[in-house]
Design a protein around this motif. Structure first.
Motif, PDB file in Angstrom:
ATOM      1  N   ASN A  31     -12.306   4.268  14.871  1.00  0.00           N
ATOM      2  CA  ASN A  31     -11.632   5.556  14.814  1.00  0.00           C
ATOM      3  C   ASN A  31     -10.540   5.525  13.763  1.00  0.00           C
ATOM      4  O   ASN A  31     -10.128   4.473  13.285  1.00  0.00           O
ATOM      5  N   GLN A  32     -10.042   6.721  13.425  1.00  0.00           N
ATOM      6  CA  GLN A  32      -8.951   6.823  12.476  1.00  0.00           C
ATOM      7  C   GLN A  32      -7.672   6.287  13.100  1.00  0.00           C
ATOM      8  O   GLN A  32      -7.448   6.389  14.310  1.00  0.00           O
ATOM      9  N   VAL A  33      -6.810   5.731  12.261  1.00  0.00           N
ATOM     10  CA  VAL A  33      -5.528   5.213  12.716  1.00  0.00           C
ATOM     11  C   VAL A  33      -4.551   6.373  12.814  1.00  0.00           C
ATOM     12  O   VAL A  33      -4.302   7.079  11.827  1.00  0.00           O
ATOM     13  N   VAL A  34      -4.002   6.598  14.005  1.00  0.00           N
ATOM     14  CA  VAL A  34      -3.100   7.727  14.213  1.00  0.00           C
ATOM     15  C   VAL A  34      -1.684   7.362  13.805  1.00  0.00           C
ATOM     16  O   VAL A  34      -1.034   8.075  13.040  1.00  0.00           O
ATOM     17  N   GLU A  35      -1.158   6.249  14.319  1.00  0.00           N
ATOM     18  CA  GLU A  35       0.205   5.824  14.027  1.00  0.00           C
ATOM     19  C   GLU A  35       0.186   4.940  12.780  1.00  0.00           C
ATOM     20  O   GLU A  35      -0.385   3.855  12.782  1.00  0.00           O
ATOM     21  N   ARG A  36       0.823   5.430  11.737  1.00  0.00           N
ATOM     22  CA  ARG A  36       0.847   4.702  10.460  1.00  0.00           C
ATOM     23  C   ARG A  36       2.278   4.378  10.077  1.00  0.00           C
ATOM     24  O   ARG A  36       3.175   5.212  10.255  1.00  0.00           O
ATOM     25  N   LYS A  37       2.449   3.189   9.541  1.00  0.00           N
ATOM     26  CA  LYS A  37       3.751   2.733   9.061  1.00  0.00           C
ATOM     27  C   LYS A  37       3.559   2.046   7.707  1.00  0.00           C
ATOM     28  O   LYS A  37       2.454   1.588   7.389  1.00  0.00           O
ATOM     29  N   PRO A  38       4.617   1.961   6.900  1.00  0.00           N
ATOM     30  CA  PRO A  38       4.479   1.251   5.606  1.00  0.00           C
ATOM     31  C   PRO A  38       4.166  -0.226   5.830  1.00  0.00           C
ATOM     32  O   PRO A  38       4.868  -0.928   6.568  1.00  0.00           O
ATOM     33  N   VAL A  39       3.104  -0.691   5.201  1.00  0.00           N
ATOM     34  CA  VAL A  39       2.675  -2.083   5.310  1.00  0.00           C
ATOM     35  C   VAL A  39       2.401  -2.610   3.908  1.00  0.00           C
ATOM     36  O   VAL A  39       1.685  -1.966   3.129  1.00  0.00           O
ATOM     37  N   ASP A  40       2.973  -3.764   3.594  1.00  0.00           N
ATOM     38  CA  ASP A  40       2.764  -4.395   2.287  1.00  0.00           C
ATOM     39  C   ASP A  40       1.586  -5.356   2.394  1.00  0.00           C
ATOM     40  O   ASP A  40       1.609  -6.302   3.198  1.00  0.00           O
ATOM     41  N   LEU A  41       0.550  -5.108   1.604  1.00  0.00           N
ATOM     42  CA  LEU A  41      -0.618  -5.988   1.641  1.00  0.00           C
ATOM     43  C   LEU A  41      -0.291  -7.407   1.207  1.00  0.00           C
ATOM     44  O   LEU A  41      -0.943  -8.361   1.647  1.00  0.00           O
ATOM     45  N   ALA A  42       0.719  -7.558   0.349  1.00  0.00           N
ATOM     46  CA  ALA A  42       1.118  -8.908  -0.065  1.00  0.00           C
ATOM     47  C   ALA A  42       1.636  -9.706   1.128  1.00  0.00           C
ATOM     48  O   ALA A  42       1.305 -10.890   1.307  1.00  0.00           O
ATOM     49  N   GLU A  43       2.444  -9.057   1.961  1.00  0.00           N
ATOM     50  CA  GLU A  43       2.949  -9.736   3.164  1.00  0.00           C
ATOM     51  C   GLU A  43       1.823 -10.015   4.143  1.00  0.00           C
ATOM     52  O   GLU A  43       1.758 -11.093   4.760  1.00  0.00           O
TER      53      GLU A  43
END
Length: 411
Positions: free
Chosen positions: A257-269
């Motif tokens: 399913n689609q992600v409802v709660e989204r927050k900034p995430v750094d792919l490098a981390e």
């Protein structure tokens, strides 16, 4: 012998991406097409009407100016304009011919002025007609806009939304009511699925956790026979594998399913944390992990994104060369998207087997059981999580052996 059915024709793809928020200004929407249709019809009708009026006016003026309603016999005639050239002296016929020429020239000037003013009037009315047509098309198509907005909200897993369109019982209301019925059925189906996943999570995890505890307790007994300890370790490994399978299946079901709660995430981390978890296994296998990881911040779920990186790095380490292998993990932003690339050395992968790697329980030249490299759900989970974030994952064979896994996510 039954005839082979004809292959289905794939519909043409639009020239613009429906998911792209920056769309072309004049994309071929129904509103634009209706505006051009109605405005074009008015413009053609106006041109025809103007041409008919111009022809009728020309014909009327030609008949009236073919012969003067008076005849000059004697007297003085003085011109009042510079373009009317009258003779200073002459017979009455000469004056009559000169006056007729002046009248024809004046008629031509009047027709030209009439045509010029009519064209300006037609231009102004055309602008008003196109604007009015655009407004009316928007009013007529407003229910479709409401349906589209509701569909977008539903695409974000908000299945409780309904259109509830009011108005006359026409085709648009029938479409909206049908869409509401479909949403109601989908909501019931997804609710049942979530309830099943929750129940399955409890019912499957509990006995496996009890088995693991009992096996660990028996293995901690120093007086247990060697054969029993060996059997306990085998059963404990099998139980651990079953736990991984259950966790993978539940995560795969949730990540579709689609992600409802989204927050900034750094792919490098995220990639660095995945590398830290696989570092010990990589050292044990003699695999070098390298690569530069630049900042690439996306909006999403950090736990699920870390699962993508962890699954890819684990596969890259486990399916590698016996000696002298390496894994390269890089993150960057390209063309408004965040990109995670995991490439590794390893056995040669045929191109025709690439798509099969993303299917559940499929591993390259490995059996479903008897392997310590996983349960065959890693890439399936990675693809589901990427899709839930509006991105995608692509696998390509690497020259010399191994794979190049590229994950692209919208920023």
């Amino acid at each position: 012998m039954a005839a082979t059915p004809a292959p289905l024709q794939t519909p043409p793809k639009p020239t613009w991406d429906p998911r792209d928020p920056v769309r072309p200004l004049l994309r071929p929407t129904i509103r634009i097409r209706l505006t051009l249709l109605y405005g074009g019809m008015f413009l053609i009708a106006g041109i025809l009407l103007l041409s008919i009026i111009y022809l009728f006016t020309t014909q009327a003026l030609s008949l009236s100016a073919s012969e003067l309603p008076f005849k000059i016999v004697k007297g003085d005639v003085l011109p009042t304009t510079s373009w009317c050239d009258l003779p200073e002296a002459g017979t009455g016929d000469q004056f009559n011919q000169a006056v007729t020429a002046c009248m024809k020239h004046q008629r031509d000037l009047a027709l030209d002025d009439l045509l010029r003013r009519s064209l300006f009037a037609l231009l102004g009315l055309s602008i008003i007609a196109f604007a009015f047509g655009y407004a009316m098309a928007g009013r007529v198509l407003s229910p479709l806009g409401r349906i589209t907005r509701t569909a977008r909200q539903v695409a974000g897993s908000d299945l409780a939304r309904r259109i509830e369109l009011d108005g006359p019982d026409d085709e648009l209301k029938e479409l909206a009511d049908t869409f509401d019925e479909m949403l109601e059925r989908l909501e019931r189906a997804f609710t049942a699925q979530q309830r099943f996943v929750a129940n399955a999570s409890h019912e499957l995890r509990t006995p496996l956790a009890i088995n693991r505890t009992l096996l660990e307790v028996h293995l901690s007994d120093p007086g247990a026979p060697v054969e029993l300890q060996q059997l306990g370790k085998t059963l404990l490994a099998t139980n651990e594998r079953s736990e991984q399978l259950v966790e993978g299946l539940l995560l795969l079901a949730r990540s579709d399913n689609q992600v409802v709660e989204r927050k900034p995430v750094d792919l490098a981390e995220v990639a660095s944390r995945a590398i830290d978890q696989v570092h010990g296994e990589a050292e044990a296998k003699g695999v070098e992990i390298r690569g530069e990881r630049g900042p690439a911040v996306v909006q999403g779920n950090g736990v699920l994104l870390e699962r993508i990186a962890l699954n890819l790095v684990q596969n890259a380490v486990r399916y590698n060369l016996p000696e002298g292998g390496w894994v390269e993990v890089t993150t960057e932003t390209q063309h408004g998207q965040a990109v995670l690339v995991v490439s590794n050395t390893g056995p040669v992968v045929p191109a025709y087997e690439i798509d099969n790697l993303f299917e559940p329980f499929r591993r390259l030249r490995q059996e479903r059981t008897g392997s310590d490299k996983g349960v065959g759900l890693g890439l399936s989970i990675a693809r589901s999580v990427a899709r839930a974030h509006g991105g995608r994952i692509i696998a390509e064979p690497r020259d010399g052996g191994g794979l190049v896994m590229r994950v692209t996510l919208p920023i």
